[in-house]
Design a protein around this motif. Structure first.
Motif, short mmCIF file in Angstrom:
data_model
loop_
_atom_site.label_atom_id
_atom_site.label_comp_id
_atom_site.label_asym_id
_atom_site.label_seq_id
_atom_site.Cartn_x
_atom_site.Cartn_y
_atom_site.Cartn_z
N LYS A 26 0.81 -1.51 0.12
CA LYS A 26 0.41 0.16 -0.55
C LYS A 26 0.59 1.10 -0.31
O LYS A 26 0.47 2.47 -0.39
CB LYS A 26 -0.68 0.22 1.79
N ASN A 50 4.55 0.26 -9.24
CA ASN A 50 4.02 -0.09 -8.26
C ASN A 50 2.72 -1.04 -8.71
O ASN A 50 2.24 -0.45 -9.94
CB ASN A 50 3.17 1.40 -7.89
N THR A 51 2.26 -2.24 -8.49
CA THR A 51 1.15 -2.69 -8.49
C THR A 51 0.52 -2.57 -7.02
O THR A 51 0.39 -2.29 -6.41
CB THR A 51 1.62 -3.93 -8.32
N SER A 52 -1.00 -3.29 -7.47
CA SER A 52 -1.86 -3.59 -5.95
C SER A 52 -2.29 -4.69 -5.87
O SER A 52 -3.09 -4.31 -5.14
CB SER A 52 -3.35 -2.30 -6.00
N SER A 53 -1.52 -5.11 -6.60
CA SER A 53 -2.26 -7.22 -6.33
C SER A 53 -0.94 -8.08 -6.46
O SER A 53 -0.38 -7.58 -7.78
CB SER A 53 -3.65 -7.27 -6.73
N LEU A 113 -1.67 -6.47 2.38
CA LEU A 113 -2.51 -7.27 1.66
C LEU A 113 -2.82 -8.59 1.40
O LEU A 113 -3.65 -9.41 0.86
CB LEU A 113 -1.64 -7.58 -0.31
#
Length: 457
Positions: free
Chosen positions: A389, A407-410, A439
């Protein structure tokens, strides 16, 4: 081992542990058990599980800074391998002449077990785990420690093994003076991470060769005779031990070598010759042939049966989430090192990798100091894919060291992006340096999601 008199003398001694990670907390537990007045000091934040261990045993600790007066009042310092010799507090400790030990050296004082010490720039984790696996499958009472698993000191405090296989880094060797390896294994020496050695290769080589110091005639030194730096070092550094080399380039009268480039042959005095096709090894690749040779020599010296060694080498699997090979897709290797929840672990992962790494990292940053990674990121990492995050500190640390930081979120997004950034022959390495709780449930869940995403490519 210490005498009864020494045990009585130490009960009044003040022992300070610098660094409250796996090795530091293990050293504190053992020191408390042996009657020392123990204090633990960490300049960063201490992970909750380690903090709880210290609280449960009523061991005093501090985090976020070092109280200089308290540290410098110690009789003995046990220093985490991750703390550089140039750190201000370490310089002051040394100026005062306080004895500084590594956790490995400290723990070795309290066990009569045989020590199989494995070092090298690359392949330490694999060779240590493989050696442990072979010995354990053959029925030996053996522990695995060092830079892997539970700390050596904690195992000496709580277990009773006859043998320990110890993965030893140069950082650990730097703080060793009296430890004696019954088996010293030197896999290779390559010019990496020289920032800790004044950028002088000879200093790094000297550190690696400390693995053979204190050896006696009934000990064994197992080494790669193909490695140029090792050959140079052999002229300067001597051991009284029996020397047993391994090679993929020469036929040897004693040691391990390749017959017709396809069969590992191991010859050890007074033991039946061992032979195994490299195609039957569970771990494939030229570097893993060397790793199997080193482990096989240890097993042969310990007089294990050829059938048992062969069986173990054929079915060995790397431990889950620790430099675990997941798949090769389009010539790209995917490695799951989700267990690397701190900077030191990432350092060890990167040092064992060839160049051209796409690194997936990030998560809950516990105040990481990324400086020790900068040289390795610069020399080996072509791109960083952040997962977590808040990745601001990763960008801040490595913007100048690599061409691409995204950046990535998963996990699925991170793996897909890493796959597109990598080329044939590259490695995609998940080695987060951070906790997983933003996450994921834990590091196992993070590693499992990585493996699932890789298999969906």
């Amino acid at each position: 081992m210490l005498s009864e008199q020494q045990h009585m003398e130490q009960s009044e001694k003040k022992l300070v542990v610098l660094g409250a990670g796996e090795s530091g907390v293990g050293a504190a537990v053992l020191a408390k058990q042996k009657g020392y007045d123990v204090f633990v000091s960490d300049s960063g934040l201490i992970a909750e599980d380690y903090k709880q261990q210290l609280i449960d045993l009523n061991i005093e600790f501090e985090e976020g800074s070092h109280t200089e007066g308290r540290v410098l009042n110690a009789d003995i310092i046990v220093k985490s391998p991750g703390i550089p010799q140039k750190a201000a507090i370490v310089k002051k400790v040394r100026e005062k002449g306080i004895e500084v030990l590594s956790e490995i050296e400290f723990a070795a004082r309290y066990t009569l077990a045989k020590l199989i010490c494995i070092t090298g720039s690359n392949g330490k984790s694999t060779t240590a785990t493989l050696t442990w696996f072979i010995l354990q499958k053959a029925g030996l009472n053996v522990g695995l420690a060092g830079n892997i698993g539970k700390s050596f000191a904690l195992q000496v405090a709580n277990e009773s093994f006859d043998y320990y296989v110890l993965e030893i880094s140069s950082f650990m060797l730097d703080d060793m003076t009296q430890l004696k390896a019954d088996f010293a294994v030197l896999l290779n020496i390559t010019p990496d991470h020289l920032d800790r050695y004044d950028y002088k290769m000879e200093n790094y080589v000297e550190s690696k060769f400390k693995i053979i110091q204190n050896q006696r005639e009934d000990d064994f030194f197992i080494y790669d005779i193909d490695d140029e730096e090792i050959l140079n070092g052999l002229r300067k550094y001597k051991s009284k031990a029996t020397y047993i080399p391994f090679s993929q380039q020469k036929i040897l009268s004693e040691g391990a070598f390749l017959d017709e480039n396809s069969t590992i042959i191991i010859k050890v005095t007074n033991q039946p010759t061992f032979a195994m096709s490299i195609n039957e090894l569970a771990l494939q690749g030229k570097h893993n042939v060397y790793n199997n040779m080193a482990s096989g020599i240890v097993a042969k010296v310990l007089e294990l049966r050829n059938e048992s060694i062969r069986e173990s080498m054929g079915e060995y699997q790397n431990i889950a989430h620790r430099l675990e090979h997941v798949a090769q897709i389009a010539g790209i290797n995917f490695i799951n090192d989700s267990k690397a929840t701190n900077v030191n672990s990432v350092w060890y992962a990167l040092e064992s990798m060839p160049a051209n790494v796409v690194l997936i990292m990030g998560g809950v940053d516990k105040g990481n100091d990324y400086n020790i990674l900068k040289d390795l990121i610069h020399s080996k990492v072509s791109a960083i894919v952040c997962i977590g995050k808040d990745n601001a500190r990763i960008h801040e640390a490595f913007d100048d060291e690599t061409d691409v930081i995204v950046n990535t979120s998963s996990m699925k997004e991170a793996v897909t992006l890493a796959y597109h950034l990598a080329k044939k022959g590259d490695t995609v390495l998940l080695s987060p340096a951070c906790a997983s709780f933003d996450l994921f449930k834990n590091y196992e869940d993070r590693g499992d999601q990585f493996k699932a995403a890789v298999r969906e490519l």
